[in-house]
Structures are given as structure tokens and as C-alpha cells.
Design a protein around this motif. Structure first.
Motif, PDB file in Angstrom:
ATOM      1  N   VAL A   1       8.408  25.750  40.652  1.00  0.00           N
ATOM      2  CA  VAL A   1       8.998  24.688  40.992  1.00  0.00           C
ATOM      3  C   VAL A   1       8.483  23.383  40.905  1.00  0.00           C
ATOM      4  N   LEU A   2       7.030  23.330  41.092  1.00  0.00           N
ATOM      5  CA  LEU A   2       6.341  22.151  40.981  1.00  0.00           C
ATOM      6  C   LEU A   2       6.097  21.669  39.667  1.00  0.00           C
ATOM      7  N   THR A   3       6.329  22.388  38.714  1.00  0.00           N
ATOM      8  CA  THR A   3       6.282  22.091  37.249  1.00  0.00           C
ATOM      9  C   THR A   3       7.654  22.208  36.450  1.00  0.00           C
ATOM     10  N   TRP A   4       8.798  22.430  37.077  1.00  0.00           N
ATOM     11  CA  TRP A   4       9.890  22.749  36.587  1.00  0.00           C
ATOM     12  C   TRP A   4      10.342  21.721  35.431  1.00  0.00           C
ATOM     13  N   PRO A   5      10.573  21.996  34.282  1.00  0.00           N
ATOM     14  CA  PRO A   5      10.680  20.932  33.271  1.00  0.00           C
ATOM     15  C   PRO A   5      12.090  20.547  32.728  1.00  0.00           C
ATOM     16  N   PHE A   6      13.041  20.923  33.773  1.00  0.00           N
ATOM     17  CA  PHE A   6      14.508  20.527  33.672  1.00  0.00           C
ATOM     18  C   PHE A   6      14.976  19.610  34.708  1.00  0.00           C
ATOM     19  N   PRO A   7      15.875  18.932  34.565  1.00  0.00           N
ATOM     20  CA  PRO A   7      16.626  18.031  35.839  1.00  0.00           C
ATOM     21  C   PRO A   7      17.307  19.034  36.842  1.00  0.00           C
ATOM     22  N   VAL A   8      17.557  20.157  36.609  1.00  0.00           N
ATOM     23  CA  VAL A   8      18.510  20.896  37.430  1.00  0.00           C
ATOM     24  C   VAL A   8      17.571  22.284  37.473  1.00  0.00           C
ATOM     25  N   LEU A   9      17.752  22.915  38.702  1.00  0.00           N
ATOM     26  CA  LEU A   9      17.219  24.215  38.762  1.00  0.00           C
ATOM     27  C   LEU A   9      18.237  25.210  39.694  1.00  0.00           C
TER      28      LEU A   9
END
Length: 497
Positions: free
Chosen positions: A61-69
Motif C-alpha cells: 500500500v505504501l509503495t503502490w505504483p498506480f493511481p488506483v488500488l
């Protein structure tokens, strides 16, 4: 003789094995995720849930590389607050607490809306550049519509059908208690009493794009109906409204009073594209007022099971804001008194109409023959439903002949020919079967692969309703004992039928 069973072995790729080894023996820290290729993050999220790697989930979560999760799959899989769900939410807490985000983190929107279980696997099985959640987010343009918020939570909520799940309640409370978080409800569904003010207090009306309301009119309805209409009027971005009420006020004065309250708010919904109403007492006397005030042409208009007075029907057929309709459904509305005017409405949208349902409208041969030249021009037509009207064999054959050239027509539903009945609503089975055999020959002579459905009961509103399965329309029947659906086809394989 013994049958030999064939086994198929699909060995895991080296990439799969490497990922599983990483998570099987140890949790991954943010430092471990520094050099992981971007395209592996969706895989790692799935694997972290499978292995219950809670620390890894938080790090992702802290490094998620996309705008949307997109986390809708985890809402669907469990109603309770699971350990991995809590780890994901703890990761969001840690993200909000950071003054400076990790260099790889691009997260702006957490989407909890329901998605297909195959979504993640489809994403993981294709190049990340082609994913809807890769370079391009769910919505076109900036995925976060509220730029003042650090994080946006997108959610669909259903009130009243059952108690809210632990997860939904957790998300609602979590978003309310944190600064910099905007809760965005795209779709709200209400059952029976659409006024849970405590829960609605944290929801921005302008975010709602789709709303469905299902209720039975009772004495309690009068208490919440007026405040509800005011909230509806504030939903400035509403695109779809589905409104179903059983019965309605008994007194004509009450019908006018409460109908005026709702009708006064609908013209404020300037982005409305889809309007579906069933048993809509509030439309009587207000159809022209509502449709004329819409600045945007509707794409879907569905009004069912409500006898509208002739002036309302005239306003409907002549409305200038219905030139882009893709779906028109007037099921269960008597149209025999104005049947000759119906082609005017269809003529205005022949280039866009895809789905027409005029079932159980009391139409006769004369009305249907007037409709035929217009239907023939509807080049995008996919579904035509005329069940429950009184059609002779001659008119039915004319329909089949004239509509044979429509390239996209997939589903046709017609009433059993009048000649099939020995008395009103008394089917003569032998005659019906002979007529169906003749219709099979007609389809054969036309020479085009085609399937039609014939329904034998006039007044059943449930039989012949359209459903969608794997993007293909189909119908169901047999709800009434006297209702029978006969499928007739030519030139189609068994799979297509």
C-alpha cells in the motif's frame, strides 16, 4: 475397456516461483519492494493475501505504483473484518501519516466497488500498460476528482436490504474519522426507507452517479419522502435513477402532492442519462414538465406498469429531448389509444435505438403495422420485445420479413398469433404447433440465421423479461401456469441457440 485419463500439467513460471519464495519464507519490507518491477505489484498483492503476509500488504500500500488500488474483490469475499483487510487499512493509515510519500507511491484512489473475481488475474495475465488500472485509471482523466483530499475512497452502498457488513461499516467510520480522506459513493441502493441520515451524513450527494430505490408505499413513507426528494435534487452528477414503488398513495390529492415533490427535483438532474421507473404514480400529469426540463437527451427511458393519461403519452411521444435513446421500455402501459403516434418517438432515434420493449401494451395489428416501417430503419436494433399484444399470423410474418435485414438484431420476442386461440386466452395447442412450424418455414425461406421466441400468454408481465448473460440478451418465461415460451430458430448451431 479402461479409459485413459488425460492429465494436463501447467508448470509455474520462474517468475511465479520466485514471487512465492519471496513471500513463503519471509515478509517483505518497503526496502525489499524498492527494486521490484512495477508489473509485479498486482501479483504480489494477490500472493500476499494468499500467504497472509500482513507486513507485505502494508508495504505494498505504501509503495503502490498506480493511481488506483482496486480492492472490491476483498469486500465480496468476506463480510467480516479479516486480518488482511485490517492490514490494508493499516497501510492506508500509515500512508496518511506520512509527510512525504515513498518515491514509488502514486496512490490516489482506493476503489472498493464490486469487480469480477477474474479481474486481478486478467490484469496479471496481460501487459500492465493495457490494464485499466495501469497508466489509465478507472475514470478517464484525473482519477481523484476531489483534489483537496489526500486520498479518495470509492464505494457502492446498499441500505435496508440487510445490515451493512462489518467491512462496509468499518470503511464508513474509518473515512469519517480521518482528515484528508474523501468518501465517494458512486452508487447507492435503498430498500424500503431511503433516509438513513446518520450514514448519509458522510456522503457527498454530488458524488452519486447511480441510485436505485425500491419501496412499498405505507403511512411511514410520508415522513421520509419529502426530505428524500430534496437529497435527490442535490445529486447534480446523477446519471442513472431506478425508482420502483409498489402501490402508491390511494388518494388522487396525495398522488398529486407527492408526485409534485419528486417531479420538481428531477429537472435538476442535468446529467441524467438513464431513467427507470416502475409503477410511477408521480409521473402522472408531470411527464412533459420533467422531460422538457432535461438539458441532456436520455439514453434509457423505462416506464413500466403505469397507465398514463393520453396528454402524458402525447408529451412523451413528441418530446424533443428523446432523440438519442438507446433503450425504450414502455412495458405494461396501455398504448392502444395513441398507438398511431408512437412511430413519431421511434423516428426521432432510429439511428441510436438498440433495445425496444413494447410488451403488454394492448397494441393491435393496425398499430404494429404502422410501427413496422420505422422499426425497419432502426439499424442498431438488438432486442425487440412485442409480447402480450394481439398480433395475427399475417402481421407476424410481415414483421419477420421486414426486419430480416437488420444486422444487429439478436433477440425477437412476439406474442402467439391470434389464430392460436380457440377462445380468449384459451390456447389451442395443435393449432399453435402448426403455426410455429409455418414460422420455421418462413425463417428458412428468408435464409438468414435467426432465432425468435413466441410467448402464449397476453397479460403476464414477468414472462418474457430480458436478462443479460455473458453480454448476450435472453428471455425467461413460464412464471404463469398458462404461459409458454416457444423458441424457433433457423441456421444456428446448438451452441448459438
Amino acid at each position: 475397456m479402461h479409459r485413459h485419463r488425460t492429465w494436463t500439467w501447467n508448470p509455474s513460471s520462474l517468475q511465479d516461483l520466485a514471487r512465492r519464495c519471496l513471500l513463503k519464507d519471509a515478509e517483505m519490507s518497503i526496502t525489499d519492494l524498492e527494486d521490484i518491477p512495477t508489473e509485479l505489484f498486482p501479483y504480489l498483492l494477490l500472493d500476499a493475501v494468499s500467504f497472509r503476509s500482513l507486513k507485505t500488504l502494508k508495504g505494498l500500500v505504501l509503495t503502490w505504483p498506480f493511481p488506483v488500488l482496486p480492492l472490491g474483490i476483498y469486500i465480496q469475499q468476506s463480510n467480516s473484518v479479516t486480518a488482511y483487510f485490517k492490514a490494508l487499512m493499516d497501510g492506508l493509515d500509515a500512508l496518511l501519516a506520512q509527510k512525504v510519500r515513498h518515491r514509488r507511491c502514486k496512490l490516489q484512489v482506493v476503489d472498493f466497488r464490486p469487480i469480477s473475481e477474474k479481474f486481478w488475474h486478467r490484469w496479471c495475465g496481460t501487459p500492465i500498460q493495457s490494464s485499466a488500472y495501469g497508466k489509465e485509471p478507472v475514470d478517464h482523466g484525473n482519477p481523484r476528482k476531489h483534489t483537496s483530499a489526500s486520498l479518495e475512497m470509492v464505494l457502492d452502498i446498499t441500505f435496508g436490504f440487510a445490515a451493512l457488513t462489518e467491512q462496509i461499516t468499518y470503511i464508513l467510520n474509518w473515512a469519517r474519522e480521518r482528515k484528508g480522506v474523501h468518501l465517494c459513493c458512486k452508487k447507492i441502493t435503498f430498500y424500503e426507507e431511503p433516509m438513513p441520515s446518520l450514514l448519509l451524513s458522510g456522503i457527498t450527494a454530488a458524488c452519486v452517479q447511480e441510485m436505485a430505490v425500491f419501496f412499498t408505499w405505507t403511512s411511514r413513507t410520508m415522513g421520509w419522502f419529502a426530505p428524500f426528494t430534496l437529497i435527490l435534487g442535490c445529486m447534480s452528477n446523477l446519471q442513472g435513477l431506478h425508482f420502483i414503488t409498489r402501490h402508491g398513495p390511494q388518494e388522487l390529492q396525495e398522488q398529486e402532492q407527492y408526485g409534485s415533490l419528486l417531479a420538481a427535483q428531477l429537472p435538476r438532474l442535468q446529467r441524467l442519462r438513464e431513467l427507470r421507473v416502475e409503477c410511477p404514480f408521480f409521473l402522472r400529469g408531470h411527464v412533459g414538465q420533467i422531460l422538457r426540463c432535461l438539458t441532456r437527451s436520455l439514453e434509457t427511458l423505462c416506464i413500466t406498469e403505469c397507465p398514463l393519461p393520453e396528454p402524458d403519452l402525447t408529451d412523451l411521444f413528441q418530446c424533443p429531448n428523446l432523440t438519442q435513446l438507446k433503450e425504450l421500455c414502455l412495458r405494461g402501459i396501455p398504448l392502444c389509444s395513441v398507438g398511431e403516434s408512437l412511430p413519431v418517438l421511434l423516428e426521432n432515434c432510429v439511428s441510436t435505438l438498440q433495445d425496444v420493449d413494447l410488451g403488454v401494451c394492448g397494441l393491435l395489428d393496425t398499430h404494429l403495422e404502422v410501427l413496422l416501417p420505422v422499426l425497419k430503419l432502426c439499424s442498431q436494433l438488438r432486442v425487440l420485445n412485442l409480447r402480450g399484444n394481439r398480433m395475427s399470423m399475417g402481421t407476424l410474418v410481415l414483421m419477420l420479413q421486414h426486419l430480416a435485414g437488420l444486422p444487429h438484431l439478436m433477440l425477437e420476442v412476439y406474442p402467439a398469433p391470434q389464430e392460436s386461440y380457440s377462445a380468449p386466452n384459451v390456447l389451442h395447442q395443435r393449432t399453435f404447433e402448426l403455426l410455429c412450424a409455418e414460422l420455421t418455414e418462413v425463417l428458412s425461406d428468408l435464409g438468414k440465421p435467426r432465432k425468435i421466441s413466441i410467448i402464449t400468454h397476453y397479460s403476464c408481465l414477468l414472462c418474457g423479461l430480458k436478462f443479460i448473460y455473458n453480454s448476450e440478451p435472453f428471455i425467461k418465461g413460464g412464471y404463469a401456469p398458462e404461459c409458454f415460451v416457444k423458441h424457433i430458430s433457423f441456421g444456428l448451431t446448438e451452441m448459438n441457440q
